[in-house]
Design an enzyme around this catalytic site. Structure first.
Site, PDB file in Angstrom:
ATOM      1  N   HIS A 160      -6.145  -6.274  -1.840  1.00 10.67           N
ATOM      2  CA  HIS A 160      -5.062  -5.344  -1.513  1.00 10.67           C
ATOM      3  C   HIS A 160      -3.953  -6.055  -0.722  1.00 10.67           C
ATOM      4  O   HIS A 160      -4.219  -6.615   0.342  1.00 10.67           O
ATOM      5  CB  HIS A 160      -5.704  -4.243  -0.662  1.00 10.67           C
ATOM      6  CG  HIS A 160      -4.911  -2.994  -0.519  1.00 10.67           C
ATOM      7  ND1 HIS A 160      -4.453  -2.278  -1.595  1.00 10.67           N
ATOM      8  CD2 HIS A 160      -4.516  -2.315   0.589  1.00 10.67           C
ATOM      9  CE1 HIS A 160      -3.807  -1.199  -1.151  1.00 10.67           C
ATOM     10  NE2 HIS A 160      -3.826  -1.206   0.168  1.00 10.67           N
ATOM     11  N   ASP A 220      -8.818  -5.363  -6.036  1.00 13.96           N
ATOM     12  CA  ASP A 220      -8.525  -4.183  -5.219  1.00 13.96           C
ATOM     13  C   ASP A 220      -8.555  -2.900  -6.058  1.00 13.96           C
ATOM     14  O   ASP A 220      -7.814  -2.766  -7.025  1.00 13.96           O
ATOM     15  CB  ASP A 220      -7.137  -4.374  -4.598  1.00 13.96           C
ATOM     16  CG  ASP A 220      -6.615  -3.125  -3.898  1.00 13.96           C
ATOM     17  OD1 ASP A 220      -7.429  -2.291  -3.475  1.00 13.96           O
ATOM     18  OD2 ASP A 220      -5.373  -3.007  -3.777  1.00 13.96           O
ATOM     19  N   SER A 236       0.854  -1.179   0.000  1.00 17.13           N
ATOM     20  CA  SER A 236       0.000   0.000   0.000  1.00 17.13           C
ATOM     21  C   SER A 236       0.899   1.240   0.000  1.00 17.13           C
ATOM     22  O   SER A 236       1.873   1.281  -0.742  1.00 17.13           O
ATOM     23  CB  SER A 236      -0.914  -0.071   1.214  1.00 17.13           C
ATOM     24  OG  SER A 236      -2.024   0.706   1.019  1.00 17.13           O
TER      25      SER A 236
END
Ligand SMILES: *[C@@H]1O[C@H](CO)[C@@H](O)[C@H](O)[C@H]1NC(C)=O
Ligand SMILES: *[C@@H]1O[C@H](CO)[C@@H](O)[C@H](O)[C@H]1NC(C)=O
Ligand SMILES: *[C@@H]1O[C@H](CO)[C@@H](O)[C@H](O)[C@H]1NC(C)=O
Ligand SMILES: *[C@@H]1O[C@H](CO)[C@@H](O)[C@H](O)[C@H]1NC(C)=O
Ligand SMILES: *[C@@H]1O[C@H](CO)[C@@H](O)[C@H](O)[C@H]1NC(C)=O
Ligand SMILES: *[C@@H]1O[C@H](CO)[C@@H](O)[C@H](O)[C@H]1NC(C)=O
Length: 480
Positions: free
Chosen positions: A448, A423, A159
């Site tokens: 994710h 995602d 991320s």
């Protein structure tokens, strides 16, 4: 990231959604991982400023061999979770490759407090560029201190920290030998309306009618909001913490955004294996949501929708939804390290307003939600940090980020970009290889940062081949 408004990313640390949406941080690891402290500079870009502070890091040297690499996991927008020091895919690579494992908590998050509080003047030391320079100083000093001589360093992150991993390799190629940048949204963008487009596409995978049902329900909620007489019903249906009060458009947007994020969150983390981090609610998948949305015996689409929200809340152990924008702003303006916003909400929102945007607006027509336009998101920047953080300022800041890092135009080598295609964040990442050593690993049906979590039988089959490929590439690159 628990929380909600800010929505974000976060694999390692957060998620989105609740009071601060994101970052739900859980420190429930069973092995006791010791906190270590590193003396860090406050401002890497002013040689005349010699102020320092203590930054937290973790270490696992159980697998380290004298000729092995050093693995550095990069902390993100929430407290660093010690669970990562004994679990997660990178630990399995470390075991096979004889790596020393380190995790550096990101400045301003968790216990890493560079300043006495989070007032706006202090937050100017919170940026990805300072965080990268923290990594460089940490690596340099630790190499000396631990006698790591010419060991090769590989950085990992998922991320936002995935971006940092890629950017560290790009900006500090003399320090980082290779990077694994999982689900990294390397392109900053003000109006991230495509986020909800992917939510729609992911919802429709097994139930083609599911997005339409969600849209009908969401539209019904908006109609109900037109009349005060309905507020008792809405308060009850959505388990709001306080009786609904609407004073402005921002109040309406905040409620609609908060509710939509429950659904978006299910999509972003669909069927992943974050449970070891202490995250609850993993059993609520897209399948569960869409089974309810298509079940006529539960009532109208609106009834099904409230049933979905209640089901998600129950699985997370949440008692009620905080839907007051006024309260949200009040919490987010709290500059104390003891505040609830200090879990990451205030800091991350600041980074979105000054570096990344990533505002998940309902502006696109190919998605089911309405009522939280881009202007609502940008308004939060000035409501929380002050009038200076207005639309032109935020827009220019995001452009500067792409000028600095290059966005999708990555000029580097030895970086791996895994991205789950369920995602929504994959849209801002590298999903096609740029060269033989800038390798994209798009992951069908995966969420994710899904490649980073411990493997398990129920996971999408692509994950085991992606993990194998990452190990192969790192093994090959470490011989160079
Ligand atoms: C490192 O991780 C392994 C695998 O989980 C664990 O058994 C070991 O106790 C850890 N070592 C340290 C020093 O934390
Ligand atoms: C679609 O259904 C299959 C089979 O039941 C399941 O394995 C998969 O996870 C589902 N996909 C989504 C996005 O729910
Ligand atoms: C629909 O919901 C009803 C009531 O909750 C439940 O008994 C039934 O099993 C559900 N049907 C399907 C197909 O999931
Ligand atoms: C999900 O798990 C929670 C907690 O274990 C449980 O209470 C809930 O009934 C489960 N929900 C579904 C839909 O499986
Ligand atoms: C945000 O992007 C969408 C396209 O996806 C566009 O329709 C909308 O007008 C944009 N919003 C603003 C305020 O520019
Ligand atoms: C890959 O990213 C581009 C944007 O850079 C996007 O248009 C495209 O749909 C993505 N491909 C997949 C398979 O998601």
């Amino acid at each position: 990231m628990a929380c909600t408004q800010v929505l974000l990313l976060i694999c390692l640390w957060l998620s989105v959604s609740d009071a601060f949406t994101y970052l739900r941080v859980h420190n429930k690891s069973e092995v006791t991982v010791q906190d270590h402290w590193f003396t860090q500079r406050l401002d890497h870009f002013n040689g005349a400023d010699n102020r320092v502070w203590e930054q937290r890091y973790f270490m696992n040297d159980s697998f380290a061999q004298s000729d092995g690499p050093v693995f550095l996991m990069i902390g993100g927008e929430g407290a660093a979770n010690p669970g990562w020091m004994t679990q997660g895919t990178w630990i399995t690579y470390a075991e096979k490759m004889g790596a020393l494992c380190l995790l550096l908590e990101h400045r301003f998050y968790g216990k890493s407090h560079p300043t006495k509080d989070m007032c706006v003047a202090n937050l100017r030391y919170l940026s990805s560029q300072q965080a990268l320079a923290d990594l460089a100083h940490f690596q340099t000093v630790m190499t000396e201190k631990l006698g790591l001589g010419n060991r090769k360093w590989v950085v990992f992150g998922g991320s936002y920290p995935g971006c940092l991993a890629a950017w560290y390799r790009i900006k500090y190629p003399h320090l980082a030998h290779a990077a694994v940048a999982s689900s990294a949204p390397v392109k900053a963008v003000l109006n991230f309306s495509e986020y909800m487009d992917v939510v729609q596409a992911s919802l429709s995978r097994n139930h083609s009618d599911c997005p339409r049902m969600v849209k009908l329900a969401s539209d019904t909620l908006i109609e109900l909001l037109d009349y005060k007489e309905n507020y008792i019903k809405i308060t009850k249906d959505l388990y709001l913490c306080e009786f609904l009060v609407i004073r402005s458009e921002m109040d309406i947007s905040f409620l609609l955004d908060t509710i939509a994020e429950y659904i978006a969150d299910v999509v972003q983390y669909n069927n992943d294996n974050r449970e070891f981090e202490g995250v609850k609610g993993g059993n609520i998948t897209i399948q569960v949501v869409c089974d309810i949305m298509s079940n006529e015996s539960i009532g109208s689409p609106y009834d099904r929708y409230t049933n979905v929200i209640q089901t998600i809340m129950k699985s997370k152990g949440e008692k009620c939804i905080e839907a007051s924008y006024q309260q949200f702003v009040k919490d987010m303006r709290d500059i104390s390290w003891e505040s609830s916003a200090s879990a990451g909400g205030r800091q991350w929102m600041y980074q979105t307003c000054t570096e990344f945007g990533y505002f998940q607006s309902s502006d696109s027509i190919s998605q089911p939600f309405s009522g939280f336009p881009l202007s609502y998101h940008v308004q939060q920047c000035s409501d929380i940090y002050g009038e200076d953080f207005n639309f032109p300022v935020v827009t220019a800041a995001i452009q500067q980020t792409n000028e600095n890092y290059g966005g999708l135009n990555v000029q580097s080598s030895r970086i791996i970009f895994p991205n789950g295609l369920i995602d929504p964040w994959h849209i801002l990442g590298i999903n096609a290889s740029l060269s033989s050593d800038l390798v994209a690993l798009p992951m069908q049906d995966a969420a994710h940062c899904a490649d980073m979590y411990p493997a398990r039988p129920e996971e999408p089959p692509v994950l085991s081949s992606v993990r194998r490929r990452i190990l192969e590439l790192l093994t090959e690159w470490l011989q160079l």
